[in-house]
Scaffold this active site. Structure first.
Site, mmCIF file in Angstrom:
data_model
loop_
_atom_site.group_PDB
_atom_site.id
_atom_site.type_symbol
_atom_site.label_atom_id
_atom_site.label_comp_id
_atom_site.label_asym_id
_atom_site.label_seq_id
_atom_site.Cartn_x
_atom_site.Cartn_y
_atom_site.Cartn_z
ATOM 1 N N PRO A 9 13.582 33.836 85.721
ATOM 2 C CG PRO A 9 15.817 34.695 85.386
ATOM 3 C CD PRO A 9 15.041 33.606 86.014
ATOM 4 C CG ASN A 10 13.632 37.619 81.175
ATOM 5 O OD1 ASN A 10 12.919 38.760 81.548
ATOM 6 N ND2 ASN A 10 14.872 37.294 81.350
ATOM 7 N NE ARG A 17 12.164 34.814 77.198
ATOM 8 C CZ ARG A 17 13.119 34.147 77.982
ATOM 9 N NH1 ARG A 17 12.675 33.197 78.943
ATOM 10 N NH2 ARG A 17 14.390 34.160 77.703
ATOM 11 C CE1 TYR A 22 13.134 30.206 75.542
ATOM 12 C CE2 TYR A 22 13.157 32.278 74.836
ATOM 13 C CZ TYR A 22 13.846 31.359 75.212
ATOM 14 O OH TYR A 22 15.202 31.492 75.864
ATOM 15 C CG ASN A 73 12.890 26.946 82.454
ATOM 16 O OD1 ASN A 73 14.049 27.485 82.422
ATOM 17 N ND2 ASN A 73 12.129 26.985 81.272
ATOM 18 C CB ALA A 76 18.970 34.136 82.058
ATOM 19 C CD GLU A 97 18.997 22.042 83.860
ATOM 20 O OE1 GLU A 97 19.639 21.151 84.120
ATOM 21 O OE2 GLU A 97 19.418 23.210 83.394
ATOM 22 C CG HIS A 99 16.297 24.484 79.863
ATOM 23 N ND1 HIS A 99 16.621 25.481 80.529
ATOM 24 C CD2 HIS A 99 17.398 23.615 80.450
ATOM 25 C CE1 HIS A 99 17.512 25.614 81.458
ATOM 26 N NE2 HIS A 99 17.868 24.212 81.476
ATOM 27 N NE ARG A 106 18.262 29.600 72.275
ATOM 28 C CZ ARG A 106 17.442 30.302 73.353
ATOM 29 N NH1 ARG A 106 17.116 29.853 74.255
ATOM 30 N NH2 ARG A 106 17.426 31.767 73.314
#
Ligand code: DQA
Length: 148
Positions: A9-10, A17, A22, A73, A76, A97, A99, A106
């Site tokens: 998502p996103n 964003r 990012y 990825n 969330a 995985e 990111h 964070r």
């Protein structure tokens, strides 16, 4: 060799964003970057981006017997989704995985990855290059599997 690249998502909002987190490049830029490196390596790729958890589960299940490796990825859903963990465990496909940012540095709620347990590696905080590193690592692992 077929690698499926899944983005959660996103990530379709890359470039818009939180550019300070990012970057300013878009999802289309990301696909182009990965496609170019995959072509250089002689790897076939397919891409899925969805904002829906169930669609991501479907994409993982769809990879069964069609993809040799997965780069994901989960965005969330990394921090919430037992369903994605279970899907990866169900198909048993070598998965890395990725990111773009480093979630471990964070907010506290980003420090848990439910999917990590089903992945051969997690690459964080390398921007879009993390996907290219994942592609090269998966290619090496899968080549090794084929020799064995
Ligand atoms: C992300 C990190 C996640 O915590 C976040 O929810 C994302 C993107 C990354 O690529 O850095 O959407 O997975």
């Amino acid at each position: 060799m077929n690698i499926l690249i899944i983005n959660g998502p996103n990530l379709n909002m890359l470039g818009i964003r939180e550019p300070e987190v990012y970057g300013t490049a878009t999802y289309e830029d990301l696909v182009d970057l990965i496609t170019a490196e995959a072509e250089r390596l002689g790897i076939q790729t397919s891409f899925v981006q969805s904002n829906c958890e169930g669609a991501l589960v479907d994409a993982i299940q769809g990879a069964y017997k069609t993809a040799d490796g997965i780069i994901i990825n989960p965005a969330a859903y990394t921090h919430t989704s037992i369903a994605l963990l279970d899907a990866l465990k169900a198909v048993g496909i070598p998965t890395i995985e990725v990111h773009i940012s480093n979630p471990d540095t964070r907010e506290d709620f980003r420090k848990t990855s439910y999917l990590r347990a089903a992945c051969i590696n997690t690459i964080e905080g390398r921007g879009f290059n993390g996907y290219l590193d994942a592609l090269r690592e998966l290619a090496a692992v899968l080549d090794g599997d084929q020799v064995d």
